[in-house]
Design a protein around this motif. Structure first.
Motif, PDB file in Angstrom:
ATOM      1  N   ALA A  67       0.831  -1.209   0.000  1.00  0.00           N
ATOM      2  CA  ALA A  67       0.000   0.000   0.000  1.00  0.00           C
ATOM      3  C   ALA A  67       0.861   1.253   0.000  1.00  0.00           C
ATOM      4  N   ALA A  68       1.964   1.227   0.744  1.00  0.00           N
ATOM      5  CA  ALA A  68       2.851   2.388   0.803  1.00  0.00           C
ATOM      6  C   ALA A  68       3.480   2.661  -0.561  1.00  0.00           C
ATOM      7  N   GLY A  69       3.880   1.617  -1.258  1.00  0.00           N
ATOM      8  CA  GLY A  69       4.483   1.799  -2.582  1.00  0.00           C
ATOM      9  C   GLY A  69       3.527   2.426  -3.577  1.00  0.00           C
ATOM     10  N   ILE A  70       2.273   1.988  -3.553  1.00  0.00           N
ATOM     11  CA  ILE A  70       1.283   2.558  -4.469  1.00  0.00           C
ATOM     12  C   ILE A  70       0.898   3.972  -4.042  1.00  0.00           C
ATOM     13  N   ALA A  71       0.736   4.179  -2.729  1.00  0.00           N
ATOM     14  CA  ALA A  71       0.410   5.532  -2.244  1.00  0.00           C
ATOM     15  C   ALA A  71       1.516   6.516  -2.612  1.00  0.00           C
ATOM     16  N   ALA A  72       2.757   6.088  -2.494  1.00  0.00           N
ATOM     17  CA  ALA A  72       3.881   6.941  -2.869  1.00  0.00           C
ATOM     18  C   ALA A  72       3.818   7.302  -4.339  1.00  0.00           C
ATOM     19  N   SER A  73       3.502   6.326  -5.175  1.00  0.00           N
ATOM     20  CA  SER A  73       3.408   6.564  -6.612  1.00  0.00           C
ATOM     21  C   SER A  73       2.304   7.572  -6.940  1.00  0.00           C
ATOM     22  N   LEU A  74       1.165   7.432  -6.297  1.00  0.00           N
ATOM     23  CA  LEU A  74       0.071   8.367  -6.530  1.00  0.00           C
ATOM     24  C   LEU A  74       0.425   9.764  -6.061  1.00  0.00           C
ATOM     25  N   ALA A  75       1.085   9.856  -4.914  1.00  0.00           N
ATOM     26  CA  ALA A  75       1.476  11.167  -4.394  1.00  0.00           C
ATOM     27  C   ALA A  75       2.428  11.859  -5.362  1.00  0.00           C
ATOM     28  N   ILE A  76       3.320  11.084  -5.959  1.00  0.00           N
ATOM     29  CA  ILE A  76       4.264  11.652  -6.928  1.00  0.00           C
ATOM     30  C   ILE A  76       3.527  12.104  -8.186  1.00  0.00           C
ATOM     31  N   ASP A  77       2.683  11.235  -8.722  1.00  0.00           N
ATOM     32  CA  ASP A  77       1.971  11.544  -9.971  1.00  0.00           C
ATOM     33  C   ASP A  77       1.052  12.748  -9.818  1.00  0.00           C
ATOM     34  N   ASP A  78       0.354  12.799  -8.688  1.00  0.00           N
ATOM     35  CA  ASP A  78      -0.634  13.858  -8.479  1.00  0.00           C
ATOM     36  C   ASP A  78      -0.070  15.092  -7.782  1.00  0.00           C
ATOM     37  N   LYS A  79       1.237  14.998  -7.434  1.00  0.00           N
ATOM     38  CA  LYS A  79       1.920  16.129  -6.768  1.00  0.00           C
ATOM     39  C   LYS A  79       1.166  16.574  -5.512  1.00  0.00           C
ATOM     40  N   VAL A  80       0.847  15.578  -4.663  1.00  0.00           N
ATOM     41  CA  VAL A  80       0.149  15.875  -3.414  1.00  0.00           C
ATOM     42  C   VAL A  80       0.899  15.234  -2.256  1.00  0.00           C
ATOM     43  N   ALA A  81       0.564  15.657  -1.051  1.00  0.00           N
ATOM     44  CA  ALA A  81       1.109  15.029   0.144  1.00  0.00           C
ATOM     45  C   ALA A  81       0.552  13.606   0.262  1.00  0.00           C
ATOM     46  N   VAL A  82       1.298  12.734   0.945  1.00  0.00           N
ATOM     47  CA  VAL A  82       0.837  11.355   1.078  1.00  0.00           C
ATOM     48  C   VAL A  82      -0.504  11.286   1.813  1.00  0.00           C
ATOM     49  N   GLN A  83      -0.780  12.268   2.638  1.00  0.00           N
ATOM     50  CA  GLN A  83      -2.057  12.284   3.364  1.00  0.00           C
ATOM     51  C   GLN A  83      -3.234  12.615   2.444  1.00  0.00           C
ATOM     52  N   ASP A  84      -2.937  13.114   1.230  1.00  0.00           N
ATOM     53  CA  ASP A  84      -4.000  13.571   0.327  1.00  0.00           C
ATOM     54  C   ASP A  84      -4.128  12.711  -0.925  1.00  0.00           C
ATOM     55  N   VAL A  85      -3.571  11.513  -0.908  1.00  0.00           N
ATOM     56  CA  VAL A  85      -3.678  10.674  -2.104  1.00  0.00           C
ATOM     57  C   VAL A  85      -5.134  10.314  -2.360  1.00  0.00           C
ATOM     58  N   ASP A  86      -5.438  10.074  -3.615  1.00  0.00           N
ATOM     59  CA  ASP A  86      -6.791   9.712  -4.041  1.00  0.00           C
ATOM     60  C   ASP A  86      -7.097   8.308  -3.520  1.00  0.00           C
ATOM     61  N   MET A  87      -7.930   8.204  -2.474  1.00  0.00           N
ATOM     62  CA  MET A  87      -8.175   6.924  -1.818  1.00  0.00           C
ATOM     63  C   MET A  87      -8.840   5.897  -2.737  1.00  0.00           C
TER      64      MET A  87
END
Length: 620
Positions: free
Chosen positions: A512-532
């Motif tokens: 989950a952390a690996g995918i959340a990190a990827s989304l945070a990078i792609d969407d340029k958001v903080a890890v707390q704001d990833v698209d759930m």
């Protein structure tokens, strides 16, 4: 290319570092949580570097924990299921479909340490273009080793243990996959060490607790908080195969006085099991005479030979996973002495690791050789030794301490016992709509104190059953750092952490952390704001189970729909029962949840048809 730049590249290559100066993700810790984070991110096209302090990746499954700790095997899937599937395939390919080794691997959940190491390496090798693994890289939790700006980590400083040089690593997202929580602590994330009081969260087994194992509270339990950390040990790979057995050596620091209490425990049969409630002094003396006549113990709850000292689970090729014996007053755990570990330096930790190794070797040497023990007990013990085809660079002994609990962070969500306990009989625990994995293990803690005079038990040993639960993303999210994820030293109380701390769950949280990190990078958001919803979709793509149903596997055609609807409260039971007919009460419940009228005939229209119509409309 300028001369200084050529030299820089050559120097980096000599260290094993790629010429790339920046990684999408920097992972501190090469245990299974860190490995799965890197693999999950690689599958999203992201680069990462894994910085592992030792010469070997894989953490505890590569260091003796060969009997996977999970209560419901189907609850945690995804990359963890890939791992167990590959383990099973290894034994099938090497020994055959009808081999004893394949049977003993228990569908890939029981494995030899070197096999786990091989499988993890194979999984990493499939992503060589994305994942860089660097060994002998140590992070020390000190302020000067981390650069923070505006709530983000910019870089970390690592000690190269091979040459004594310092190295700097930069990344978009940082992962703390250490058992201790060193990176999170350096980043200033609030954490806890020790045990909360029972009054704080109302958790069973919290605070100072004396209990019969898996049984009931005993006198002395106060429930008060303290700084006690549950005991560590080494998970030993033992064998009784004479051709692969190395007897335990006597360590140079051997101190017989540490082990003499075992003598009376063996002769009398004294143990910490509930059965001891009915055992009298006369019964123990009768057991002594029985043993003196050449017999094994006959006292209820007592064990003989290797099982008096170690809880063993069968692995392939006549090996076992040797853990602490929970019914014993003295075993491979070494309580109290490990308390400073979570927040201590690596110099202190290495000293304790050596102390624990010598203590463990001394314990088994004592049991095999001390003349005050029954001769036939010693003979039974001499059947066992270390497996000589494991850890050949470390005297056949595991290379890593089993750190059951280090720092526990205070993150976006703080996991406690209530998150793992059913809300009512045969019901689920509280449902987390932002779940990133299902998991299942008991609320389980080892002793926090050594044997105490007058106590019938060791303080801290508890085990309470749970039900399959959901784990929210918030347990790996810090509140105050925008680009840090904590999939191993997660957020929770001592009791809450005690069920999350199993390698299958850590692997799932790493994924989950690996995918959340990827989304945070792609969407340029903080890890707390990833698209759930997007995160959960990607996890399901990788066959992760976010909510468990007894009648559905990740291969089922309607698995995705059931995951989506289940997390939104439409499927509260343990079975999805998708092919069954919908009833009137369920129709009304689902109509209230979705907010629109459902066209269905109670008793005729299938639950799947109704849920599919809701699913399609909700996702428009």
């Amino acid at each position: 290319m300028k001369r200084f730049h050529i030299l820089t590249v050559l120097l980096m290559l000599s260290w094993g570092i790629s010429a790339q100066s920046h990684f999408d993700m920097v992972v501190v810790g090469g245990n299974p949580g860190g490995i799965m984070a890197a693999i999950a991110a690689a599958r999203q096209g992201k680069t990462s570097v894994i910085l592992e302090r030792t010469r070997h990746i894989g953490g505890l499954p590569v260091n003796g924990l060969g009997a996977t700790d999970i209560a419901t095997r189907e609850a945690t899937t995804g990359l963890f299921m890939e791992f167990t599937t590959r383990i099973k395939q290894y034994y099938a390919d090497r020994y055959g479909e009808n081999s004893q080794q394949l049977k003993d691997c228990s569908d890939g959940f029981h494995f030899e340490p070197y096999v786990a190491a091989s499988v993890y390496q194979d999984m990493l090798n499939e992503h060589k273009d994305k994942i860089t693994v660097l060994l002998m890289r140590q992070f020390d939790a000190e302020n000067q080793n981390i650069s923070l700006r505006d709530g983000r980590i910019e870089s970390i400083c690592i000690l190269n243990r091979e040459n004594g040089e310092k190295e700097t690593y930069r990344g978009d997202i940082f992962i703390d996959a250490t058992y201790e929580g060193d990176l999170g602590a350096a980043a200033g994330v609030p954490f806890r060490v020790g045990r909360e009081s029972k009054a704080e969260f109302g958790e069973p087994g919290a605070g100072r607790t004396y209990e019969y194992w898996k049984s009931l509270p005993a006198s002395g339990s106060t429930g008060e908080s303290d700084n006690a950390v549950q005991a560590y040990n080494y998970r030993l790979c033992l064998t009784n195969d004479p051709d692969n057995r190395v007897l335990f050596p006597k360590p140079a620091s051997y101190n017989r006085d540490e082990y003499v209490s075992l003598i009376e425990d063996v002769w009398t049969g004294k143990n910490t099991q509930r059965a001891m409630l009915k055992v009298t002094d006369e019964m123990m003396e009768e057991n002594r005479r029985h043993i003196a006549a050449g017999n094994q113990t006959k006292l209820p709850g007592d064990s003989w030979g290797i099982r008096k000292l170690s809880s063993i689970v069968k692995l392939p090729n006549q090996k076992t996973d040797g853990n602490n014996q929970h019914a014993a007053f003295i075993s491979t755990d070494l309580p109290e002495e490990n308390w400073p570990w979570p927040t201590s330096s690596w110099e202190w930790r290495d000293q304790f690791a050596k102390r624990l190794k010598d203590y463990t070797l001394g314990l088994f040497w004592f049991a095999q050789n001390d003349p005050e023990l029954p001769e036939h007990f010693r003979k039974a013990m001499l059947e066992w030794g270390l497996a000589k085809d494991e850890y050949q660079d470390n005297e056949y002994f595991p290379r890593q301490v089993y750190v059951r609990e280090g720092r526990r962070f205070e993150g976006v969500y703080f996991f406690t016992a209530k998150d793992a306990l059913p809300v009512a009989s045969d019901k689920r625990p509280p449902l987390h709509a932002n779940s990133v994995t299902a998991s299942h293990y008991a609320l389980d803690s080892h002793a926090a104190r050594k044997r105490e005079t007058g106590r019938a038990h060791l303080d801290g040993f508890i085990s309470y059953p749970t039900a399959v639960y959901t784990v929210p993303l918030g347990v790996i999210l810090p509140r105050n750092v925008d680009n840090l994820l904590l999939p191993v030293p997660v957020s929770g109380s001592h009791i809450g952490f005690s069920t999350l701390r199993m390698e299958p769950c850590w692997m799932a949280l790493g994924q989950a952390a690996g995918i959340a990190a990827s989304l945070a990078i792609d969407d340029k958001v903080a890890v707390q704001d990833v698209d759930m919803p997007k995160l959960q979709e990607l996890l399901i793509d990788q066959k992760a189970t976010l909510i468990y149903f007894r009648d559905l596997s990740p291969e089922a055609p309607d698995f995705r729909l059931a995951q989506y609807m289940g997390l939104r409260g439409y499927l509260s039971g343990w079975n999805a029962n998708l092919q069954g007919a919908v009833d009137e009460d369920t129709l009304q419940e689902w109509s209230a949840l979705c907010g629109f009228k459902l066209r269905a005939v109670p008793g005729k229209t299938s639950r799947l048809e109704v849920l599919t119509s809701i699913y399609k409309r909700l996702r428009q």
